[in-house]
Design an enzyme around this catalytic site. Structure first.
Site, PDB file in Angstrom:
ATOM      1  NE  ARG A  44     -10.100  -1.715  -6.587  1.00 53.10           N
ATOM      2  CZ  ARG A  44      -8.889  -2.210  -6.857  1.00 53.10           C
ATOM      3  NH1 ARG A  44      -8.207  -2.859  -5.939  1.00 53.10           N
ATOM      4  NH2 ARG A  44      -8.370  -2.066  -8.069  1.00 53.10           N
ATOM      5  CB  SER A 112      -5.906  -5.875   1.980  1.00 50.08           C
ATOM      6  OG  SER A 112      -6.953  -5.893   1.040  1.00 50.08           O
ATOM      7  CE  LYS A 141      -4.124  -1.043  -3.006  1.00 44.26           C
ATOM      8  NZ  LYS A 141      -4.305  -1.993  -1.884  1.00 44.26           N
TER       9      LYS A 141
END
Length: 214
Positions: A44, A112, A141
């Site tokens: 990511r 997600s 996040k």
């Protein structure tokens, strides 16, 4: 045939990688994870330019040496260019339908979700697995969605027949509870990669702790 997910799904965030000797460190890290028993890894990079993402991806794929299933976060077109095994998209990224068009039928695609409506939508989308979260509070996040808790995992299990990945605040202590609540796989970021030089050791601990659920 339905996708069979391993119990541990590590997500390597590029922001946790050192800037010094990055390439050497990344190659060593990926090889060590594979040696520790990791079989699936997501890369990511939310901020890096595409050439940096592709450069990292090349190192990851070479170091994995065919031992890891590799997933690219956010960028299905880069997943193809990097010869990764699939991609994962969020609610604010390219749609699963568009991602599937880019990837084609032979690649893995995950999405997600954070609530009932998104879970119900995902059931009809061309994805191979669904992620639910954050299950617990997480610091990895910014602007995270509301915590869903173990009840949210149980609800997700009732709402989808697809393989279910739980993410958000996962630790060695709470991961078994999340599997018992209905998740097929545990996505882990900080608990493995926060001390990146210990990542393979921490991944091995998770694999050992979750093996009774195989």
């Amino acid at each position: 045939m339905a996708l069979q997910l391993p119990k541990l799904y590590p997500i390597l965030d590029a922001g946790l990688l050192p800037t010094d000797r990055r390439e050497e460190f990344l190659a060593h890290l990926i090889a060590a994870l594979a040696n520790a028993g990791v079989t699936l890894l997501q890369y990511r990079n939310k901020l890096g330019p595409e050439d940096r993402i592709l450069a990292d991806a090349e190192i990851i794929r070479y170091a994995a040496d065919g031992r890891l299933t590799l997933i690219m976060n956010d960028h299905p077109h880069l997943a193809l260019q990097a010869s990764f095994d699939g991609a994962h998209v969020g609610q604010n990224d390219i749609s699963p339908q568009e991602a599937r068009k880019i990837l084609g039928p032979g690649k893995i695609l995950g999405v997600s979700t954070h609530n009932r409506l998104q879970l119900e939508a995902a059931q009809a989308q061309p994805v191979d697995y669904v992620a639910i979260g954050p299950v617990f509070p997480t610091s990895t996040k910014s602007n995270a969605d509301p915590v869903v808790g173990l009840d949210g995992v149980s609800e997700a299990r009732r709402l989808t027949a697809k393989p279910l990945v739980a993410i958000g605040g996962m630790t060695l202590a709470n991961a078994p509870q999340v599997l018992k609540a209905g998740a097929d796989s545990i996505a882990v970021i900080s608990a493995i990669f926060q001390q990146s030089d210990m990542a393979a050791t921490e991944a091995g601990k998770f694999i050992h702790a979750l093996k009774t659920f195989a």
